[in-house]
Design a protein around this motif. Structure first.
Motif, mmCIF file in Angstrom:
data_model
loop_
_atom_site.group_PDB
_atom_site.id
_atom_site.type_symbol
_atom_site.label_atom_id
_atom_site.label_comp_id
_atom_site.label_asym_id
_atom_site.label_seq_id
_atom_site.Cartn_x
_atom_site.Cartn_y
_atom_site.Cartn_z
ATOM 1 N N ILE A 103 0.846 -1.191 0.000
ATOM 2 C CA ILE A 103 0.000 0.000 0.000
ATOM 3 C C ILE A 103 0.886 1.247 0.000
ATOM 4 O O ILE A 103 1.783 1.397 0.841
ATOM 5 C CB ILE A 103 -0.933 0.022 1.221
ATOM 6 C CG1 ILE A 103 -1.846 -1.211 1.195
ATOM 7 C CG2 ILE A 103 -1.770 1.299 1.256
ATOM 8 C CD1 ILE A 103 -2.734 -1.341 2.419
ATOM 9 N N GLU A 112 -4.452 6.521 1.376
ATOM 10 C CA GLU A 112 -3.940 5.508 0.463
ATOM 11 C C GLU A 112 -4.049 6.001 -0.969
ATOM 12 O O GLU A 112 -5.115 6.433 -1.412
ATOM 13 C CB GLU A 112 -4.730 4.214 0.633
ATOM 14 C CG GLU A 112 -4.288 3.089 -0.272
ATOM 15 C CD GLU A 112 -5.118 1.826 -0.081
ATOM 16 O OE1 GLU A 112 -5.346 1.105 -1.098
ATOM 17 O OE2 GLU A 112 -5.562 1.543 1.056
ATOM 18 N N ARG A 143 -2.572 0.489 -4.241
ATOM 19 C CA ARG A 143 -2.482 -0.816 -3.575
ATOM 20 C C ARG A 143 -2.167 -1.881 -4.622
ATOM 21 O O ARG A 143 -2.841 -1.983 -5.641
ATOM 22 C CB ARG A 143 -3.800 -1.153 -2.876
ATOM 23 C CG ARG A 143 -3.784 -2.504 -2.143
ATOM 24 C CD ARG A 143 -5.168 -2.819 -1.604
ATOM 25 N NE ARG A 143 -5.563 -1.907 -0.557
ATOM 26 C CZ ARG A 143 -5.583 -2.193 0.742
ATOM 27 N NH1 ARG A 143 -5.205 -3.405 1.143
ATOM 28 N NH2 ARG A 143 -5.982 -1.301 1.614
#
Length: 325
Positions: free
Chosen positions: A79, A94, A97
């Motif tokens: 991530i 984030e 990923r």
């Protein structure tokens, strides 16, 4: 005149002979089942009720479960993200990923042992030759909840921290939830099974009251898999829903029957049974879709004891007579 007299004498003699013959026949007919008056007879043997070729059956037993084969794919995540520079709580954002496949094998799988019960009915094909013929039966069985455990592949999260575009140039070190080592996530579920089996047996001969046999069966197993949950992994807090499955089943058997009465047989047997496979659901309690946990080779070694009770059949040993000479 002489002719008339002779005819009368002959007719009288014929009538006398007929009368004597009738008396003898009547006396003979008085003896049971056609025996003559000079013959005696044996008293009737007692009538004995014998069971028919068909029977009801009920069994109880205990299963020693083999370890099932289980699969559930595990993907570790990388991530990428940043911490908000203007947030005192260092909230993480984030930005990317990437998942990497680890394995789909669940190791150290085990299924709990437990008792079971069966009821059904069958018929023998010996037709008057018990102990040496074939028997067929239809049996319904129930196995209660059995706990299933396993260890999926290690799940790991690798965080790549980049600077906040609008924040300080140096981001905080690491992520608060970044595990220092891979996380083991033991798998837990349970399964309840119902079976409908058609069994065929070969009786190997009757030795006194004991009849050994071998057999085989085919049928279906209906599995009810409970929800699945994982322990030791903060990333898997949700529970995967349960599922119901119908699977092909088969078995191999051997044992002995002990005749305890004209109609009842005590049955002690061994069986290896394969109940096929099952799987969990795919959705979880958080509303996400997951791969199903596959549970294969649901099998066991079993010892069972039961009672077969015959029905139908006729009375044995009709009256028989013998001359008393």
């Amino acid at each position: 005149m002489k002719s008339t007299l002779k005819a009368g004498v002959a007719l009288a003699a014929l009538a006398s002979a007929a009368a004597m013959a009738g008396s003898v026949n009547a006396a003979d007919l008085g003896a049971p089942r056609g025996g003559s008056i000079k013959d005696g007879y044996m008293e009737a043997m007692p009538q004995v009720s014998r069971g028919g070729n068909c029977y009801f059956r009920a069994d109880v037993g205990y299963s020693w479960a083999k370890d099932p084969d289980m699969t559930w794919p595990v993907n570790s995540d990388t991530i990428t993200g940043y911490f908000l520079g203007d947030d005192t709580n260092n909230a993480f954002v984030e930005t990317d990923r990437t998942s990497t496949f680890v394995t789909d094998q669940v190791t150290n799988g085990s299924r709990e042992n437990g008792a079971f019960g069966e009821i059904g009915a069958g018929c023998g094909l010996a037709m008057g030759n018990p102990g040496r013929g074939f028997r067929g039966e239809l049996m319904f069985g129930f196995r209660g909840d059995r706990e299933i455990y396993g260890e999926p592949g290690d799940y790991n999260i690798d965080y790549v921290i980049v600077p906040d575009p609008a924040g300080p140039a140096t981001p905080p070190a690491g992520h608060p939830d970044d595990p220092a080592t891979p996380v083991e996530d033991p798998l837990h579920t349970s399964i309840r099974s119902y079976t409908m089996m058609f069994n065929m047996y070969k009786d190997l001969g009757q030795f006194g009251r004991v009849t050994p046999y071998v057999g085989a069966g085919i049928g279906a197993a209906y599995h009810m898999v409970d929800e699945t949950y994982f322990t030791g992994n903060y990333a898997l807090p949700a529970r995967i829903t349960g599922n119901n499955d119908l699977s092909f089943a088969w078995s191999l058997m051997a044992g002995v029957g002990y005749q305890i009465s004209d109609r009842a047989v005590l049955d002690l047997g061994y069986r290896y049974i394969d109940l096929g496979s099952a799987e969990t659901g795919r959705s979880d309690s958080a509303g996400f879709v997951n791969p199903a946990v596959q549970i294969d080779d649901i099998s066991a070694h079993e010892i069972k004891v039961g009672l077969r009770y015959s029905f139908g059949g006729n009375d044995c040993c009709a009256q028989q007579y013998a001359p008393m000479k």
